[in-house]
Scaffold this motif. Structure first.
Motif, short mmCIF file in Angstrom:
data_model
loop_
_atom_site.label_atom_id
_atom_site.label_comp_id
_atom_site.label_asym_id
_atom_site.label_seq_id
_atom_site.Cartn_x
_atom_site.Cartn_y
_atom_site.Cartn_z
N ARG A 61 3.15 -4.22 -8.72
CA ARG A 61 1.69 -4.22 -8.57
C ARG A 61 1.17 -3.04 -9.40
O ARG A 61 1.02 -1.93 -8.91
N THR A 64 -0.68 0.97 -8.84
CA THR A 64 -0.68 1.31 -7.42
C THR A 64 0.23 2.52 -7.22
O THR A 64 1.42 2.46 -7.52
N ASP A 79 -5.20 2.68 -5.26
CA ASP A 79 -5.25 1.46 -6.05
C ASP A 79 -5.99 1.71 -7.37
O ASP A 79 -6.88 2.57 -7.43
#
Length: 372
Positions: A61, A64, A79
């Protein structure tokens, strides 16, 4: 300066090696275009939220970033860190205060699952390894993994890229491994083939050939090729020609061969190996006058001793706890046999790290043992 730790955490983005992150008392900082950037181009990526000590970045991801602090034990998530600014608010992943009030020493993020995170703490008297599999939720669930470990600091964790249900950890007593993280039922096994059970400060992984690297406190770097059983034999890579304690490792992400390795040490400075495979594998002479084997290690009820000597000897054995206090003293007179086996009931010992010192005149050997 005063806003960073003496040994300050810094990490390269696994998806973009041109982005570099570091921690400070003023929050998370980011350097883009790191290869050509100037030092004045560091940019704040969050607001200040305490003294920061651990960082982990997700590969699955992108952008992150997970962050830990030197106190209160709280873990945070940022984030879109590549776009963060001085007002960015980190997300508290322990709003109910379940994690220990301790020094977060490392964060390992599953390379295949950004929600799977392992956090370690380097204090005595607390649970030092924690896992969550829902780190992207508002209130993640945390499970302690260290019930089978003695009360020793854990300084680094690395989720096994070959088996993400398993994990390697760097402890005060060497490297340990589990094949299955399962809450308080997790079983840890020491990886002692070729590596003494000395203090380990950091673990790094080279995916090109499945090698694990360990930064030790005083013995430089060790390397282990992980086999299909998630084990392997360690070999010593140095450097041995300088003083200092290796505290940080970086396998250069800009080198496609994966053989360029940076090592930073306390008092020894920054060192670079352009081709790790060409570095001499260090070995040391073996002295046959006195040998000591302790097994099983770790143990809980009985400790077996195997003492090897050259001819008749008077052997004294001393057992000390982790604070150097003498716990027990043993004395044996060995006849012409070159090997002597005996066992010791240690069921009444408290859990922890112990040192076994064996002497015969001018010869001496010391081994560590974990009792749980």
């Amino acid at each position: 300066d005063a806003n960073v730790l003496f040994i300050n955490p810094m990490e390269i983005d696994p998806n973009n090696p041109q982005i570099l992150y570091q921690l400070s008392n003023l929050g998370l900082w980011r350097l883009s275009n790191a290869r050509t950037a100037d030092s004045v181009e560091w940019t704040r990526a969050t607001r200040p939220f305490g003294s920061l000590s651990a960082i982990g970045i997700s590969k699955s991801r992108p952008n992150t970033v997970y962050i830990g602090r030197t106190a209160q034990g709280t873990i945070y998530r940022v984030d879109n860190a590549h776009q963060g600014h001085a007002g960015t608010e980190p997300i508290n992943l322990d709003p109910e205060g379940f994690l220990p009030n301790a020094y977060a020493s490392s964060i390992s993020v599953d390379p295949e699952d950004a929600a799977h995170v392992v956090v370690t703490y380097s204090n005595y008297g607390v649970s030092n390894i924690w896992e969550t599999r829902n780190a992207l939720d508002g209130v993640p669930t945390w499970d302690s993994l260290d019930m089978s470990l003695p009360d020793i600091p854990v300084r680094s964790a690395l989720i096994n890229p070959l088996n993400t249900a398993g994990c390697f950890i760097a402890t005060e007593a060497g490297v340990m491994v589990t094949d299955f993280m399962n809450g308080d039922k997790t079983q840890w096994e020491p990886m002692i083939d070729g590596l003494a059970n000395l203090r380990i400060d950091m673990l790094k992984w080279r995916s090109s050939d499945n090698r694990l690297f360990a930064a030790t406190h005083g013995r430089g770097i060790f390397e282990c090729e992980i086999n299909s059983q998630n084990r392997g034999r360690w070999i010593e890579r140095g450097p041995t020609n300088i003083g200092g304690r290796t505290r940080t490792l970086l396998i250069d992400p800009n080198d496609p061969s994966g053989k360029k390795l940076w090592a930073g040490s306390v008092s020894g400075g920054l060192w670079l190996a352009e081709d790790l495979e060409r570095i001499k594998v260090f070995s040391y002479p073996e002295y046959e006058e006195l040998e000591l084997t302790l097994f099983p290690n770790p143990t809980s009820e009985t400790l077996n001793f195997r003492i090897g000597v050259d001819g008749p000897k008077k052997v004294k054995t001393f057992i000390y706890d982790s604070k150097g206090r003498l716990v027990q003293e043993l004395f044996y007179v060995l006849d012409d046999e070159d090997q002597y086996d005996f066992n010791l009931d240690i069921g009444h010992y408290r859990s922890g790290l112990y040192y076994v010192r064996c002497t015969t005149g001018s010869n001496e050997i010391v081994k560590k043992v974990i009792i749980h």
